[in-house]
Design a protein around this motif. Structure first.
Motif, PDB file in Angstrom:
ATOM      1  N   TYR A  14     111.619  39.026  24.345  1.00  0.00           N
ATOM      2  CA  TYR A  14     111.505  38.628  22.933  1.00  0.00           C
ATOM      3  C   TYR A  14     110.383  37.611  22.714  1.00  0.00           C
ATOM      4  N   SER A  15     110.057  36.824  23.754  1.00  0.00           N
ATOM      5  CA  SER A  15     108.897  35.925  23.634  1.00  0.00           C
ATOM      6  C   SER A  15     107.623  36.751  23.472  1.00  0.00           C
ATOM      7  N   THR A  16     107.519  37.814  24.274  1.00  0.00           N
ATOM      8  CA  THR A  16     106.336  38.684  24.218  1.00  0.00           C
ATOM      9  C   THR A  16     106.246  39.377  22.853  1.00  0.00           C
ATOM     10  N   ILE A  17     107.399  39.849  22.352  1.00  0.00           N
ATOM     11  CA  ILE A  17     107.410  40.473  21.019  1.00  0.00           C
ATOM     12  C   ILE A  17     106.957  39.458  19.969  1.00  0.00           C
ATOM     13  N   ALA A  18     107.467  38.216  20.084  1.00  0.00           N
ATOM     14  CA  ALA A  18     107.152  37.188  19.077  1.00  0.00           C
ATOM     15  C   ALA A  18     105.651  36.929  19.000  1.00  0.00           C
ATOM     16  N   TRP A  19     104.993  36.738  20.172  1.00  0.00           N
ATOM     17  CA  TRP A  19     103.549  36.457  20.090  1.00  0.00           C
ATOM     18  C   TRP A  19     102.725  37.727  19.907  1.00  0.00           C
ATOM     19  N   ALA A  45     103.598  40.446  18.176  1.00  0.00           N
ATOM     20  CA  ALA A  45     103.655  40.835  16.765  1.00  0.00           C
ATOM     21  C   ALA A  45     102.815  39.878  15.910  1.00  0.00           C
ATOM     22  N   SER A  46     102.756  38.597  16.335  1.00  0.00           N
ATOM     23  CA  SER A  46     101.918  37.621  15.605  1.00  0.00           C
ATOM     24  C   SER A  46     100.439  37.993  15.740  1.00  0.00           C
ATOM     25  N   VAL A  47     100.026  38.414  16.939  1.00  0.00           N
ATOM     26  CA  VAL A  47      98.633  38.837  17.160  1.00  0.00           C
ATOM     27  C   VAL A  47      98.339  40.049  16.278  1.00  0.00           C
ATOM     28  N   GLN A  48      99.275  41.006  16.275  1.00  0.00           N
ATOM     29  CA  GLN A  48      99.093  42.245  15.517  1.00  0.00           C
ATOM     30  C   GLN A  48      99.006  41.949  14.009  1.00  0.00           C
ATOM     31  N   LYS A  49      99.819  40.997  13.542  1.00  0.00           N
ATOM     32  CA  LYS A  49      99.768  40.609  12.119  1.00  0.00           C
ATOM     33  C   LYS A  49      98.462  39.914  11.788  1.00  0.00           C
ATOM     34  N   GLY A  50      97.960  39.170  12.790  1.00  0.00           N
ATOM     35  CA  GLY A  50      96.688  38.463  12.588  1.00  0.00           C
ATOM     36  C   GLY A  50      96.875  37.213  11.746  1.00  0.00           C
ATOM     37  N   ASN A 107     112.350  29.783  12.723  1.00  0.00           N
ATOM     38  CA  ASN A 107     112.540  30.793  13.767  1.00  0.00           C
ATOM     39  C   ASN A 107     111.438  31.824  13.524  1.00  0.00           C
ATOM     40  N   ILE A 108     110.498  31.936  14.453  1.00  0.00           N
ATOM     41  CA  ILE A 108     109.291  32.763  14.253  1.00  0.00           C
ATOM     42  C   ILE A 108     109.639  34.208  13.874  1.00  0.00           C
ATOM     43  N   LEU A 109     110.764  34.717  14.347  1.00  0.00           N
ATOM     44  CA  LEU A 109     111.122  36.111  14.039  1.00  0.00           C
ATOM     45  C   LEU A 109     111.387  36.316  12.547  1.00  0.00           C
ATOM     46  N   ILE A 144     111.244  44.016  15.212  1.00  0.00           N
ATOM     47  CA  ILE A 144     111.934  42.761  14.917  1.00  0.00           C
ATOM     48  C   ILE A 144     113.441  42.924  15.165  1.00  0.00           C
ATOM     49  N   ALA A 145     113.968  44.113  14.841  1.00  0.00           N
ATOM     50  CA  ALA A 145     115.391  44.390  15.118  1.00  0.00           C
ATOM     51  C   ALA A 145     115.633  44.306  16.622  1.00  0.00           C
ATOM     52  N   MET A 146     114.716  44.902  17.391  1.00  0.00           N
ATOM     53  CA  MET A 146     114.851  44.896  18.849  1.00  0.00           C
ATOM     54  C   MET A 146     114.796  43.463  19.390  1.00  0.00           C
TER      55      MET A 146
END
Length: 434
Positions: free
Chosen positions: A183-188, A190-195, A285-287, A297-299
């Motif tokens: 979930y740490s990897t998803i958090a950062w 997804a942040s990179v992908q959002k830009g 909470n970054i999510l 995000i559900a995952m």
């Protein structure tokens, strides 16, 4: 010394959860430490960065990583500093450093506040993650109250808390450690992908001087909460076999180093990239800030749920050990399955009740982080080191320990103020059991 008492103590040690099984491997210590440390606190690090700003934020994160690694090394070293004896519990080391009675009074209340506090916060986190998962997967479904999700989380623990000792939860712990990395990897990621968001601002979150000061204090508490594995480190080391030729500190330290690499891989990208993407508009909470892609995000929320299930057990085990020691030694109950079932179930029910009553996540982190984590993580190990090893005055070791003690005491005194203010602000518009 009474031979019968010695034998009784040995038998009791074979039954108590911390000392029952001493054939743990070094990698057990890696995932127990990762599970204990990389908690849901990692998700509030971008928010802490937003309250501190770029420069101070990075300094606080890096300094905390270095100081807590140093104090963890001290704990590992002190575990077997008396030949032929092991300090299997934090309070046993405290009693050796400060004396039988005083050691208990200093360490046990702090350790209990940390472990019970974490369990309560994780009840809230587990419930919130499950609710977020439900709401993300099914946005048009009927709204279900948070209370029910906390109940679901608690019901897992009525079952899991019956696992007898640390080594028996190593599977749960491994799953939790993998989840924290995921979930740490998803958090950062997804942040990179959002830009970087449009009109993102990196100025301090608060507009007034007093607001800024309170926010900084709360952020320090959040960071202290994120580095909180020390309360269970001696108990984890107690599960590793030890002989004079092969002391437990070697495999334990190897496990800790790997754990701290994982901690860095989880913490720094989440904190820095999360803040870079959202600036001071990031949620606590970054999510929550990352609304899309929905399935991801559900995952991530499901991963957080699985992680805190494991983490709850890691922090509950030393509490079970204390409860069972008191019940058998002081109140003369017979060690049995029924005793375990009843005492542990009451504990799970208690943490569930408190979590349902006070579910203010962000403020709770800041408050508990400063109040209890700072002593047991940042400066109690240093005080014990000075008391036991008595390094030469003004030597490097003496200076290092005193610097850690001063920083830790400041953290302990200041950060609960910010957390308490956050709780008061949240409580203004909060309805009980809603």
């Amino acid at each position: 010394m009474d031979l019968e008492k010695v034998n009784d103590d040995k038998e009791l040690d074979k039954w108590l959860p911390i000392t029952a099984n001493q054939n743990g491997k070094w990698w057990y210590s890696t995932f127990h430490n990762v599970t204990a440390m990389v908690g849901a606190g990692v998700l509030s690090l971008p928010y802490a960065m937003a309250q501190l700003g770029w420069g101070p934020g990075v300094v606080v994160l890096v300094l905390s990583w270095i100081i807590t690694l140093y104090t963890l090394w001290q704990m590992v070293e002190m575990h077997e500093m008396v030949p032929g004896k092991r300090f299997n519990r934090y309070h046993e080391l405290g009693q050796y450093a400060f004396g039988e009675k005083l050691g208990l009074y200093i360490v046990v209340p702090q350790q209990l506040v940390v472990e019970v506090g974490v369990n309560i916060v994780y009840m809230v986190t587990g419930g919130k993650s499950l609710k977020k998962f439900h709401d993300t997967v099914c946005p048009n479904c009927k709204d279900i109250r948070l209370t029910y999700f906390i109940f679901i989380f608690a019901s897992c623990h009525f079952v899991l808390s019956q696992l007898p000792n640390f080594n028996s939860i190593s599977g749960v712990s491994l799953a939790a450690a993998v989840m924290s990395l995921s979930y740490s990897t998803i958090a950062w990621g997804a942040s990179v992908q959002k830009g970087k968001q449009a009109n993102v601002e990196y100025g301090l979150k608060a507009s007034t001087a007093s607001g800024t000061i309170f926010n900084v204090l709360n952020a320090l508490g959040d960071v202290a909460f994120a580095y909180a594995g020390h309360n269970v480190v001696l108990e984890i080391q107690a599960t590793i076999p030890s002989t004079p030729e092969k002391p437990s500190k070697k495999p334990m330290w190897k496990g800790v180093i790997f754990a701290y690499i994982v901690v860095a891989v989880c913490y720094f990208p989440v904190a820095l990239i999360g803040y870079w993407a959202f600036g001071n508009g990031v949620a606590d909470n970054i999510l929550i800030s990352l609304e899309k892609p929905r399935w991801l995000i559900a995952m991530a929320n499901m991963f957080v749920f699985i992680h805190v299930v494991g983490s709850y057990q890691i922090y509950a085990m030393p509490v079970f050990d204390m409860i069972e020691t008191v019940l058998v030694k002081k109140l003369h109950f017979r060690p049995s399955f029924v005793l375990r079932l009843v005492s542990r179930s009451i504990y799970v029910a208690f943490t569930c009740f408190v979590a349902i009553t006070f579910p203010f996540f962000g403020g709770l982190l800041g408050f508990f982080g400063g109040f209890a984590f700072a002593p047991t993580t940042y400066f109690l190990p240093c005080i014990m080191w000075l008391a036991i090893y008595k390094p030469r005055r003004f030597s490097l070791s003496w200076f290092t320990n005193w610097i850690c003690i001063v920083l830790g005491v400041l953290l302990m005194v200041l950060s609960p103020i910010g957390g308490l203010r956050e709780i008061i602000i949240s409580a203004k518009n909060y309805k009980f059991y809603s």
